[in-house]
Design an enzyme around this catalytic site. Structure first.
Site, PDB file in Angstrom:
ATOM      1  N   ASP A 262       0.864  -1.182   0.000  1.00 53.77           N
ATOM      2  CA  ASP A 262       0.000   0.000   0.000  1.00 53.77           C
ATOM      3  C   ASP A 262       0.895   1.224   0.000  1.00 53.77           C
ATOM      4  O   ASP A 262       1.958   1.219   0.640  1.00 53.77           O
ATOM      5  CB  ASP A 262      -0.916   0.018   1.224  1.00 53.77           C
ATOM      6  CG  ASP A 262      -2.100   0.957   1.056  1.00 53.77           C
ATOM      7  OD1 ASP A 262      -3.226   0.466   0.887  1.00 53.77           O
ATOM      8  OD2 ASP A 262      -1.887   2.186   1.080  1.00 53.77           O
ATOM      9  N   ASP A 308      -7.903  -2.169  -4.962  1.00 53.47           N
ATOM     10  CA  ASP A 308      -9.025  -1.701  -4.143  1.00 53.47           C
ATOM     11  C   ASP A 308      -8.833  -0.192  -4.043  1.00 53.47           C
ATOM     12  O   ASP A 308      -8.272   0.316  -3.079  1.00 53.47           O
ATOM     13  CB  ASP A 308      -8.986  -2.375  -2.766  1.00 53.47           C
ATOM     14  CG  ASP A 308     -10.261  -2.168  -1.981  1.00 53.47           C
ATOM     15  OD1 ASP A 308     -11.203  -1.546  -2.518  1.00 53.47           O
ATOM     16  OD2 ASP A 308     -10.322  -2.622  -0.830  1.00 53.47           O
ATOM     17  N   CYS A 361     -15.357   1.324  -3.688  1.00 53.57           N
ATOM     18  CA  CYS A 361     -16.557   1.318  -2.847  1.00 53.57           C
ATOM     19  C   CYS A 361     -17.293   2.637  -3.076  1.00 53.57           C
ATOM     20  O   CYS A 361     -17.688   3.326  -2.150  1.00 53.57           O
ATOM     21  CB  CYS A 361     -16.228   1.104  -1.370  1.00 53.57           C
ATOM     22  SG  CYS A 361     -15.017   2.249  -0.685  1.00 53.57           S
TER      23      CYS A 361
END
Length: 433
Positions: A262, A308, A361
């Site tokens: 990340d 993501d 999302c």
């Protein structure tokens, strides 16, 4: 605390959140610290009231024709909890610790006003500046979609198939009234009432042993749609705390190479303990150090890169109802740039015939289909895997899912209204062989 005293506390907290512009979670934590006499049931009930006010923040004020904390609470009790005026009057009786009695104006608003002619942003409870974006995504359905995104979310769990199976966990968690999720074959759902206490999953033996993890069913499906397989080299490029990393590891059955990283090393802090608890042994966590690229040794060798992506989080409003009111127009532009950067970072990692799974999302078209179309234009050697093919992992529910979720040329959009999940977009892009 009496039910009336809880209402007074909620009004106080809403006023604090508005006046001091603090996140609701922080305000609730500080209130609990300052009022240690309040039991766990009281704190849960008060938190439920506060979160429900934030879910109905705009519509409750419109209903009451007033934007005070008290008015918003009263409006929420009518709109979200269907409380009638008589019941409300019994609680707002002005006794010790109770709110002052309902005024004539408040009683009149409850008796005569409704949301019938309210603007879309008011009826759907979202910031007005977002209306054009939601209209692009949903058209005339935007109010219904937004209302569903304002509802309280259930507690969803994913069974870790490296350690257990759903049948065993259904029995083990029967005391939580856990039921199978509708779409995910490894999911469990615990429905929560408005003032329910947190079930304290972290204290459950099966959680401690890594047999279950908290993960929304939509997030579980997003991981499934990547079609990660045993023996593949998989890179989770935005691993964060590791929710999807754990799901990918279970899909890979401990076989192959799983790399998690990340750009924000702080987000990776919880992942090590979670991987250990879940019994994952084929994962390599790479934490950024200075300007050094943690993936510098990987070039065109990954079978799958999972993104993501950083996004506005509009799909998670039912879990974070105050986030939408703190969101500013500039946030979308920043996230769009972040998404382009992470997509471009993934390109050189993928081998011929490999794929990129792009997940957000968010429900906004700009972050989803439009972002995918722009990527394919920049990289014509990538093409979108037909959505019906990605959903084939649902086996006997593929057709039902295709009727429920929103399908586009770029991928799937799940929403609380359509699929009973958080809002997730998933697109799988394959590189030419």
């Amino acid at each position: 605390m009496t039910p009336a005293a809880r209402l007074s506390a909620a009004i106080e907290l809403i006023d604090t959140i508005e006046r001091d512009r603090v996140p609701a979670a922080k305000a609730l934590k500080e209130w609990g610290t300052a009022h240690r006499f309040a039991g766990s049931g009281d704190r849960a009930a008060i938190a439920g009231l506060v979160w429900d006010v934030l879910r109905r923040y705009a519509s409750s004020a419109y209903l009451m024709d007033s934007d005070t904390a008290r008015a918003r609470l009263i409006g929420m009790l009518r709109l979200e909890r269907n409380m009638d005026s008589a019941t409300m009057a019994a609680l707002f009786d002005g006794s010790r610790f109770a709110p002052a009695p309902l005024t004539e104006a408040e009683q009149a608003a409850l008796a005569t006003r409704s949301l019938n002619n309210a603007p879309a942003a008011i009826a759907g409870d979202y910031p007005e500046w977002l209306d054009p974006y939601l209209a692009k995504a949903f058209g005339e359905d935007r109010v219904a979609e937004a209302v569903a995104m304002a509802s309280r979310a259930p507690l969803d769990l994913r069974v870790n198939t490296l350690k257990s199976n759903r049948d065993k966990m259904l029995k083990a968690l029967a005391h939580l009234h856990a039921k199978p999720t509708h779409w995910s074959a490894t999911g469990l759902r615990v429905e929560l009432s408005a003032d329910a206490r947190n079930p304290g999953l972290q204290a459950e033996e099966d959680f401690i042993k890594g047999a279950v993890e908290v993960q929304d069913e939509g997030s579980q499906l997003a991981a499934l749609f990547t079609a990660a397989k045993p023996g593949e080299q998989v890179i989770d490029l935005c691993a964060g705390a590791g929710g999807k990393t754990l799901a990918l590891a279970a899909m890979m059955q401990g076989k192959g190479r799983l790399i998690a990283t990340d750009s924000d090393k702080r987000q990776l802090v919880p992942i090590h303990e979670r991987l250990s608890r879940a019994g994952v042994h084929n994962a390599d966590v790479r934490t950024p150090k200075g300007d050094t690229d943690p993936l510098a040794d990987i070039r065109a060798s990954a079978d799958l890169v999972v993104i993501d992506a950083p996004c506005t989080g509009t799909g998670t409003w039912r879990r974070n109802p105050d986030a939408k009111w703190r969101m500013r127009p500039g946030a979308l532009e920043i996230r769009l740039k972040d998404q382009v950067e992470v997509l471009e970072r993934a390109v050189p990692l993928v081998q011929a015939g490999g794929r990129i799974a792009y997940i957000t999302c968010s429900v906004l078209s700009e972050e989803n289909g439009e972002q995918v179309r722009a990527f394919v234009e920049r990289h014509p050697d990538f093409s979108v895997v037909p959505p019906e093919q990605t959903a084939s992992v649902l086996w006997d529910k593929t057709e039902e899912f295709s009727q429920a979720a929103r399908q586009s040329d770029e991928g799937w959009l799940m929403t609380p209204r359509r699929t009973g999940t958080d809002g997730f977009f998933v697109s799988v892009l394959k590189k030419a062989s």
